[in-house]
Write a protein that holds these residues in place. Structure first.
Motif, PDB file in Angstrom:
ATOM      1  N   ILE A 255       0.834  -1.204   0.000  1.00 43.78           N
ATOM      2  CA  ILE A 255       0.000   0.000   0.000  1.00 43.78           C
ATOM      3  C   ILE A 255       0.872   1.259   0.000  1.00 43.78           C
ATOM      4  CG2 ILE A 255      -1.748   1.312   1.264  1.00 43.78           C
ATOM      5  CD1 ILE A 255      -2.779  -1.359   2.365  1.00 43.78           C
TER       6      ILE A 255
ATOM      7  N   ILE B 201      -5.852   2.957  -5.941  1.00 43.28           N
ATOM      8  CA  ILE B 201      -5.601   2.873  -4.498  1.00 43.28           C
ATOM      9  C   ILE B 201      -5.305   4.259  -3.939  1.00 43.28           C
ATOM     10  CG2 ILE B 201      -3.990   2.018  -2.735  1.00 43.28           C
ATOM     11  CD1 ILE B 201      -3.683  -0.518  -4.436  1.00 43.28           C
TER      12      ILE B 201
ATOM     13  N   LYS C 212      -8.535   6.318  -3.906  1.00 37.12           N
ATOM     14  CA  LYS C 212      -9.517   5.902  -2.902  1.00 37.12           C
ATOM     15  C   LYS C 212      -9.052   6.183  -1.466  1.00 37.12           C
ATOM     16  CE  LYS C 212     -12.656   4.033  -5.642  1.00 37.12           C
ATOM     17  NZ  LYS C 212     -14.038   4.559  -5.724  1.00 37.12           N
ATOM     18  N   LEU C 213      -7.811   5.817  -1.168  1.00 33.80           N
ATOM     19  CA  LEU C 213      -7.309   5.939   0.206  1.00 33.80           C
ATOM     20  C   LEU C 213      -6.789   7.339   0.510  1.00 33.80           C
ATOM     21  CD1 LEU C 213      -5.400   2.553   0.689  1.00 33.80           C
ATOM     22  CD2 LEU C 213      -7.742   3.122   1.347  1.00 33.80           C
TER      23      LEU C 213
ATOM     24  N   LEU D  70      -3.856   8.719   4.423  1.00 33.81           N
ATOM     25  CA  LEU D  70      -4.095   7.394   4.987  1.00 33.81           C
ATOM     26  C   LEU D  70      -2.943   6.449   4.669  1.00 33.81           C
ATOM     27  CD1 LEU D  70      -5.913   5.520   6.565  1.00 33.81           C
ATOM     28  CD2 LEU D  70      -7.173   5.009   4.458  1.00 33.81           C
ATOM     29  N   ILE D  71      -2.424   6.564   3.461  1.00 33.82           N
ATOM     30  CA  ILE D  71      -1.275   5.737   3.075  1.00 33.82           C
ATOM     31  C   ILE D  71      -0.061   6.070   3.943  1.00 33.82           C
ATOM     32  CG2 ILE D  71       0.417   5.337   1.233  1.00 33.82           C
ATOM     33  CD1 ILE D  71      -1.855   5.478  -0.766  1.00 33.82           C
TER      34      ILE D  71
ATOM     35  N   VAL E 107      -0.566   4.353   7.298  1.00 36.15           N
ATOM     36  CA  VAL E 107      -0.260   2.925   7.170  1.00 36.15           C
ATOM     37  C   VAL E 107       1.252   2.715   7.158  1.00 36.15           C
ATOM     38  CG1 VAL E 107      -0.395   0.916   5.634  1.00 36.15           C
ATOM     39  CG2 VAL E 107      -2.404   2.351   5.970  1.00 36.15           C
TER      40      VAL E 107
END
Length: 205
Positions: free
Chosen positions: A23, A167, A170-171, A175-176, A179
């Motif tokens: 991710i 990805i 969307k994220l 947020l990435i 993570v």
């Protein structure tokens, strides 16, 4: 026995996920393939993941022989590997691009697939250390599990690369980044645990 294999498989998967983090690697992949066609992007994703798989599997299978060839002891490997993993995890936690994972050169599609994607982003020192740490004193059954789990991780990475634009959309970058920090913390903990295990073995504690 089955529970032991399941626990081992989960541990290996989480270790690989922490160090490779498909991710968090999607923005890096997008940056590297910027300006390439969809066909080229798919080719780069396929070649980079396949190359990384071959490299790590070779180290997993031939790890013990490599140790014997260079006279590397398991305690020394665990201590050095622990320091290395902690360093990579700490840089991730501090929101820095690790120098181990970073390469800014612009080259052809095949060159990009090999470096920096396959080496060192996917099959870098952190990934190799993680893989070999799992098989330093393991039998052929666990070596096979490590190879299979890494294969699953590579497949997930390939899918993440192919869908990287979606990805990221969307994220979102924030947020990435979160993570990435969580994976950095986990990786630093794994490195510390590996270091402690190495010290215990070295001093017979």
């Amino acid at each position: 026995m089955m529970n032991e294999y399941l626990t081992f498989s989960l541990t290996v998967f989480l270790s690989f996920f922490a160090v490779m983090n498909p991710i968090a690697n999607t923005p890096i992949f997008l940056g590297v393939v910027e300006g390439k066609s969809k066909k080229e992007i798919k080719h780069i994703a396929k070649k980079s993941t396949l190359t990384a798989f071959i490299i790590v599997v070779v180290f997993v299978i031939a790890g013990k022989y490599i140790f014997q060839l260079f006279g590397i002891t398991i305690p020394a490997f665990k201590i050095t590997g622990g320091v290395l993993l902690f360093y990579v995890g700490f840089e991730m936690l501090m929101s820095k691009k690790s120098k181990i994972h970073n390469n800014d050169t612009e080259e052809s599609s095949d060159s990009i697939a090999i470096s920096p994607l396959a080496i060192p982003i996917l099959a870098g020192p952190g990934t190799i250390v993680t893989a070999m740490n799992q098989v330093t004193d393991a039998g052929y059954d666990k070596i096979a599990i490590v190879c299979i789990v890494f294969g699953v991780m590579i497949l997930l990475t390939y899918l993440a690369f192919i869908l990287s634009d979606r990805i990221l959309e969307k994220l979102g970058a924030n947020l990435i980044a979160v993570v990435g920090k969580i994976m950095g913390l986990i990786l630093a903990i794994i490195g510390t645990d590996m270091l402690v295990a190495g010290v215990k073995l070295a001093f017979d504690l």
